[in-house]
Design an enzyme around this catalytic site. Structure first.
Site, mmCIF file in Angstrom:
data_model
loop_
_atom_site.group_PDB
_atom_site.id
_atom_site.type_symbol
_atom_site.label_atom_id
_atom_site.label_comp_id
_atom_site.label_asym_id
_atom_site.label_seq_id
_atom_site.Cartn_x
_atom_site.Cartn_y
_atom_site.Cartn_z
ATOM 1 N N ASP A 215 12.180 10.261 6.206
ATOM 2 C CA ASP A 215 11.227 9.301 5.628
ATOM 3 C C ASP A 215 11.008 9.549 4.135
ATOM 4 O O ASP A 215 10.758 8.632 3.372
ATOM 5 C CB ASP A 215 9.898 9.379 6.374
ATOM 6 N N TYR B 65 35.182 25.361 31.683
ATOM 7 C CA TYR B 65 34.101 26.195 32.174
ATOM 8 C C TYR B 65 34.703 27.496 32.703
ATOM 9 O O TYR B 65 35.758 27.901 32.233
ATOM 10 C CB TYR B 65 33.289 25.411 33.234
ATOM 11 N N LYS C 15 17.693 6.520 16.035
ATOM 12 C CA LYS C 15 18.239 7.225 14.878
ATOM 13 C C LYS C 15 19.537 7.925 15.268
ATOM 14 O O LYS C 15 20.511 7.923 14.513
ATOM 15 C CB LYS C 15 17.195 8.220 14.337
ATOM 16 N N GLU D 256 11.771 13.518 11.590
ATOM 17 C CA GLU D 256 11.580 12.073 11.605
ATOM 18 C C GLU D 256 10.136 11.751 11.985
ATOM 19 O O GLU D 256 9.588 12.335 12.923
ATOM 20 C CB GLU D 256 12.535 11.490 12.670
ATOM 21 N N ASP D 257 9.553 10.818 11.292
ATOM 22 C CA ASP D 257 8.268 10.257 11.697
ATOM 23 C C ASP D 257 7.217 11.309 12.026
ATOM 24 O O ASP D 257 6.595 11.296 13.087
ATOM 25 C CB ASP D 257 8.466 9.307 12.893
ATOM 26 N N ALA E 153 6.902 9.132 0.950
ATOM 27 C CA ALA E 153 8.026 8.542 0.221
ATOM 28 C C ALA E 153 7.758 8.519 -1.277
ATOM 29 O O ALA E 153 8.640 8.833 -2.088
ATOM 30 C CB ALA E 153 8.292 7.125 0.730
#
Lengths: 418, 319
Positions: free
Chosen positions: B163, B40, B95, B137-138, B199
């Site tokens: 997906d 830092y 995930k 996702e989803d 899909a």
């Protein structure tokens, strides 16, 4: 890039399947055909095959911001990433599933054991048989909200039905037969059979169960005794020993002898090394063995452990000139092939790090795996008993549900091999 | 474990210790004051300036290159539907965990509180500097198509909607190999796709880009064949309109003589009779989960010459 992945996956399915993958599917001889058109999920080649294919496609199509120059280095980097995955556990579970064996839990009056029984039943790793006080076990199952359909609970202390009495008589007689020339009377045999460890050992010896998982104990050697007396060591085995598997980031490390023998001579060390090597090959992993202590190839000429491991190495080199086994050496050199190569380029282990560490005595082996587990925060499987005629493993106090499940898997695989 | 105790176990698994499934771990030494002055202020200014000089240095001096954003708005979570961004978080963390253990790729999961396509896209766009890649996702269809398409165009880092493409890639690989085994050509086979969701669309697109002919692909949704005479085709379904057969053609009729069945719909919609009419050595990918369109046993019994794949690990050829 998607097409790159598709072609890479399709091509990989046509290549010879690694032993490890075949083993995970019950020594199936997987080869390209109607029942094998895509690679299996446990295939370690996936990451090193598909990722570079996608990267190449990305470079060809111009979307890659950082084209890869050194493909070998990229592949090496990718394969190192796989170490994170506990592949061995998966191999064990998948293989156990192929032919479900009956595993008797010698002491079911334990929440972790009951939870593990529930997992192995649900995951079809084995079919459990529980030993314990029925009321106690049923109460615990109720409290834990575990249901174990079609699982028998046997209480060796209470034989009520005619069938149970007959079994008890049969087991007592079997034990009496084995021990009658060791001073055991018929009545003593009957009393001994009320002990769950003995009862479970006889079950396995007579084939009423395929394997046994002994109760949790902190007096490990004493608990192994029933197994030794009833089932016994294989005739060629010099000393029964035990092994722990430490799951490190770069793959499993096998440690021995971690729980059984207090005093070892060079012949003992050599024969324990042979037991471990065979077991490791049973997991379809090529053993790379280091005999570890505080000295490197004679650097400490006269120390007890140094001399012991030097002598054992010599025995192993004479007996198995083709094995990858070397010593004596310090543990860090055994698993750091670069440093080893720099200082001892003649060693048989300079190409790749060792995966089997044989220790000079019980203390060092036991301390080492416990430190790895706790200070190193690594998963550990064990103790895996080596050298018995049938698979029997005793749990140590504090075993987690996962550790018990892994042990059941190993026991089930042993049973499949018999 | 029955369902109830599995649920209980899952709740304990997620709640015990530090809640959730992932944490951030430093990759550099932090043991002493000197380490911290490098990590830092003041040391950190040096890499800042290097990146300021050449923005590509961000891959050299930061975690960007190995960091993926798993992004969802929780509108199509597993089979649970629109359960909202917070309720989707366990899946997104999961995930992230898979990325880590299978490929050692680090993830931040981001759950966005919006169903507005433009707002979603704008949000992901301004996150671009942080990440090496975006894993959507989803997200419910058809919004997921527009979101992915526009982000791919507008971002300089890879974008992928899992997906759609996961199933597409592995089933396409399986299809290529299956066709090779039965000695048929991808541009000649009749492919019947049951299902018309994200899909199914993505699989069919990939098969086309590998050589399949659109006029040989017959896609079915719950109401029948995707046909030009239908007035109820939403989302991307019109892309796979096929007018070479009458609108009323049933799944059973179209399978008569078909070479390939791709199931991305629901369990047990295929029976032995339908399968028995397929062409020689038919390819049957019944990928509905957990119950395939036809069971492995039934398909093999009706057609011992078939090549069968399912979404299940207890049978050969798991997708």
């Amino acid at each position: 890039m998607k097409c790159g992945a598709v072609y890479a996956l399709a091509e990989l399915a046509k290549k010879p399947v690694p032993d490890m993958v075949n083993m995970a599917y019950n020594n199936a001889n997987l080869k390209f055909g109607k029942d094998y058109i895509i690679p299996k999920p446990v295939d370690p080649r996936l990451i090193t095959t598909v990722a570079p294919a996608v990267a190449k496609a990305a470079m060809d199509s111009g979307v890659a911001l950082h084209p890869i120059q050194d493909w070998d280095a990229y592949e090496t980097e990718l394969s190192k990433r796989l170490g994170n995955d506990n592949t061995l556990s998966k191999v064990i579970e998948t293989k156990a599933r192929q032919d479900i064996k009956q595993v008797v839990f010698a002491d079911a009056e334990d929440i972790a054991v009951l939870k593990a029984a529930s997992v192995v039943l649900e995951e079809k790793i084995a079919h459990p048989i529980l030993l314990g006080n029925r009321k106690v076990v049923e109460q615990m199952l109720l409290e834990q909200n575990i249901t174990l359909p079609n699982v028998r609970i046997i209480d060796p202390k209470v034989a009520e039905t005619e069938a149970e009495k007959a079994t008890m008589e049969r087991y007592s007689h079997h034990y009496y037969d084995k021990r009658k020339r060791k001073g055991v009377s018929k009545q003593e045999a009957r009393n001994t059979m009320r002990s769950r460890s003995y009862y479970a050992s006889v079950m396995v010896d007579l084939g009423d169960a395929d394997a046994m998982i002994g109760g949790m104990t902190n007096k490990y050697p004493a608990t192994v005794r029933p197994a030794l007396q009833v089932v016994g060591a294989r005739p060629e085995v010099r000393k029964v020993a035990s092994m722990h598997i430490v799951m490190t980031k770069s793959g499993p490390l096998f440690f021995a002898d971690t729980t059984i023998n207090h005093h070892l001579d060079a012949e003992d060390i050599a024969s324990i090394t042979e037991l471990v090597a065979n077991q490791v090959r049973g997991f379809n992993i090529e053993p790379r063995i280091a005999l570890v202590t505080y000295s490197n190839f004679g650097s400490v000429p006269t120390g007890d452990s140094a001399m012991l491991m030097r002598e054992a190495t010599k025995i192993l080199h004479d007996r198995h000139p083709d094995w990858i086994v070397d010593g004596e050496m310090q543990a860090h050199l055994a698993i750091n092939e670069k440093e080893l190569k720099q200082q001892y380029p003649f060693s048989k282990l300079v190409d790749k790090p060792a995966n089997v560490l044989i220790f000079p005595n019980l203390s060092s082996a036991n301390i080492a795996y416990n430190l790895m587990q706790t200070a190193g925060e690594m998963d550990v499987i064990g103790p895996v008993l080596l050298g018995l005629k049938k698979p029997i493993h005793i749990l140590q106090l504090g075993s987690t549900v996962r550790q018990i499940v892994d042990m059941v898997g190993i026991a089930a695989i042993h049973a499949q091999e018999l | 474990m029955d369902k109830k105790s599995l649920n209980e176990e899952a709740l304990i698994y997620h709640a015990e210790g530090r809640p959730g499934k992932i944490e951030v771990i430093p990759t550099k030494a932090t043991g002493n004051q000197r380490d911290l002055s490098l990590a830092y202020s003041p040391g950190v200014a040096a890499p800042c300036l290097e990146i300021h000089k050449d923005v590509n240095n961000v891959y050299k001096y930061t975690a960007k290159g190995n960091l993926v954003a798993v992004i969802s708005n929780g509108t199509a979570v597993l089979g649970l539907g629109d359960i909202g961004p917070e309720a989707g978080k366990p899946v997104m963390e999961g995930k992230g965990l898979l990325f880590k253990i299978y490929a050692d790729i680090d993830c931040f999961d981001l759950e966005l509180n919006t169903k507005d396509v433009d707002e979603f896209i704008r949000t992901v766009k301004i996150l671009e500097p942080t990440f090496g890649g975006i894993n959507l996702e989803d997200i419910s269809a058809p919004a997921c198509f527009e979101i992915e398409e526009r982000l791919k165009k507008e971002l300089n880092i890879p974008v992928m909607h899992d997906d759609q493409h996961g199933t597409a890639i592995i089933s396409a690989a399986a299809l290529l190999n299956a066709l090779e085994l039965v000695d048929k050509k991808i541009d000649e086979v009749r492919i019947v796709v049951s299902g018309a969701g994200a899909a199914a669309i993505s699989c069919s697109r990939l098969y086309v880009s590998l050589g399949a002919k659109s006029e040989n692909i017959f896609m079915y949704d719950s109401k029948g064949l995707i046909h030009g005479d239908r007035t109820n085709l939403n989302g991307k379904k019109p892309e796979f309109i096929n007018n070479t057969m009458p609108k009323e053609t049933t799944l059973g009729q179209i399978l008569d003589g078909a070479d390939v069945f791709i199931g991305l719909s629901k369990g047990n919609i295929l029976d032995e009779e339908m399968v028995s009419k397929m062409a020689s050595e038919p390819i049957i990918f019944a990928m509905a989960n957990p119950t395939p369109e036809i069971s492995y046993e039934k398909a093999k019994a009706a057609r011992p010459d078939c090549i069968m794949a399912t979404g299940r690990s207890d049978y050969p050829n798991q997708d």
